[in-house]
Design a protein around this motif. Sequence first.
Motif, PDB file in Angstrom:
ATOM      1  N   ALA A 168       0.807  -1.222   0.000  1.00  0.00           N
ATOM      2  CA  ALA A 168       0.000   0.000   0.000  1.00  0.00           C
ATOM      3  C   ALA A 168       0.841   1.274   0.000  1.00  0.00           C
ATOM      4  N   ALA A 169       2.192   1.114   0.202  1.00  0.00           N
ATOM      5  CA  ALA A 169       3.030   2.314   0.323  1.00  0.00           C
ATOM      6  C   ALA A 169       2.983   3.201  -0.921  1.00  0.00           C
ATOM      7  N   PRO A 170       3.175   2.624  -2.165  1.00  0.00           N
ATOM      8  CA  PRO A 170       3.107   3.526  -3.330  1.00  0.00           C
ATOM      9  C   PRO A 170       1.752   4.216  -3.453  1.00  0.00           C
ATOM     10  N   HIS A 171       0.747   3.414  -3.252  1.00  0.00           N
ATOM     11  CA  HIS A 171      -0.583   4.012  -3.322  1.00  0.00           C
ATOM     12  C   HIS A 171      -0.793   5.020  -2.203  1.00  0.00           C
ATOM     13  N   ALA A 172      -0.274   4.671  -1.024  1.00  0.00           N
ATOM     14  CA  ALA A 172      -0.395   5.597   0.093  1.00  0.00           C
ATOM     15  C   ALA A 172       0.372   6.884  -0.180  1.00  0.00           C
ATOM     16  N   ALA A 173       1.597   6.703  -0.791  1.00  0.00           N
ATOM     17  CA  ALA A 173       2.380   7.892  -1.119  1.00  0.00           C
ATOM     18  C   ALA A 173       1.664   8.744  -2.162  1.00  0.00           C
ATOM     19  N   ALA A 174       1.129   8.050  -3.212  1.00  0.00           N
ATOM     20  CA  ALA A 174       0.404   8.796  -4.237  1.00  0.00           C
ATOM     21  C   ALA A 174      -0.815   9.478  -3.643  1.00  0.00           C
ATOM     22  N   VAL A 175      -1.506   8.691  -2.819  1.00  0.00           N
ATOM     23  CA  VAL A 175      -2.688   9.265  -2.187  1.00  0.00           C
ATOM     24  C   VAL A 175      -2.294  10.408  -1.264  1.00  0.00           C
ATOM     25  N   SER A 177       0.396  12.230  -1.600  1.00  0.00           N
ATOM     26  CA  SER A 177       0.766  13.368  -2.446  1.00  0.00           C
ATOM     27  C   SER A 177      -0.466  14.087  -2.977  1.00  0.00           C
ATOM     28  N   GLN A 178      -1.392  13.274  -3.479  1.00  0.00           N
ATOM     29  CA  GLN A 178      -2.634  13.885  -3.953  1.00  0.00           C
ATOM     30  C   GLN A 178      -3.372  14.596  -2.827  1.00  0.00           C
ATOM     31  N   ALA A 179      -3.276  13.961  -1.645  1.00  0.00           N
ATOM     32  CA  ALA A 179      -3.928  14.591  -0.500  1.00  0.00           C
ATOM     33  C   ALA A 179      -3.255  15.916  -0.159  1.00  0.00           C
ATOM     34  N   ARG A 180      -1.874  15.893  -0.195  1.00  0.00           N
ATOM     35  CA  ARG A 180      -1.172  17.147   0.076  1.00  0.00           C
ATOM     36  C   ARG A 180      -1.485  18.196  -0.986  1.00  0.00           C
TER      37      ARG A 180
END
Length: 403
Positions: A168-175, A177-180
Amino acid sequence: MLFWHVPAPNEALLISGSKRQSQDTQFRIVTGHGSFVVPVKQKARMLSLALQEAEIAEDCVTQQGIRLTVRAVCVFKVGDDAVSIANAARRFLSEQNQMQELVGRIFAGHLRSIVGGLTVEQIIRERSRVAQEVMAGSHGEMEKLGIVVDALQIQEIEDATGYINNLAAPHAAAVASQARIAQAKADQEATEREQQAAALKAEYERDTAIKRAGFLAETEQSRARAAQAGPLAEARAAQDVIEAQTDLAQRQAALAAQRLEAEVRRPADAEAYRQRTLAEAGRDRVKFEADGSAYTERTLAQAQADANSARAASLRDGNQELIAANRIVENLPALAEAAGRGLSGADVTVLNGSEGVNQVAAGIVGQGLAILRALQASAGPVPPPPAGPAVNGQTTQRPADRS
């Protein structure tokens, strides 16, 4: 009653020892109504048909070899039909409190087998599929046990190796980033809206302050005008009085000037003109008299000289007519003096001043000289006397010296 038994809505009454049997069972099943139980001959027992819950926490290994701890919950009950009640009664009647543990173990076994054939991704994404397969795999066993499964839900999947977290880390990072980014955009939009709201608020406050200042200014002006109304009215009244007094003073001054002009200046100018005219007339009279006297004396002197010359010539030549003329000449000063006195006392208007006086005197003397020359002409030629001084534009002849 002591021998009448009535089961609860979620219970089944099992009566053994009765000759009546249903569906090849050795006991009679009663649900929903009561039944008479013969003491000693029959025996009655209750089987719970209530809903029960079994919690499952089983360590499973996926197709990828990843060890997972799957936590699930199973909701089940004894079936309402006679076959299910009979099957459950034969197996759990004396151990009804162990029914949850036994059902949980059965479902745990099927859960391990189902998870072993799936990947972690499939288990995470298709939990309902896992639950359906577990229920389908245990359906035959549950039917034999007389149990009906109402629901099976996988509550939690624990990963001790951290695979799920890494997955889930890449998705979490993307999410994240998108969240930021979304948060930044939201913050930016919020800031812009706050700035717009602050600008609108400031503009509104400015407009309000301007309007309030305008209202206050108008109020102050009205108050000032109201406060100054009385003094202004008094000042205008005083100004009107001053203007009226000024007009009155100007009119009085003009009247005084006119009165001064009529009563003082004009009479004074008339008197001054009269005095000046009288003075000029006296001056002209004195000058006329002086000029007449001087001219008379000069003429008399000239005539006397001419008479002496003529007398001397007459005496030398013995001309009696000249002697008579000499006498006339001797009387000529008296005649001229009498003419001068008559002119001085006469009211004569002289138009050309002293020149006119000289002309009058010259006329009188000229007449005397003309008489003298006539007498001389009758007596014979007499040498002309030398030229004398010009009197009133005429040249007098001076008698020759015969001595």
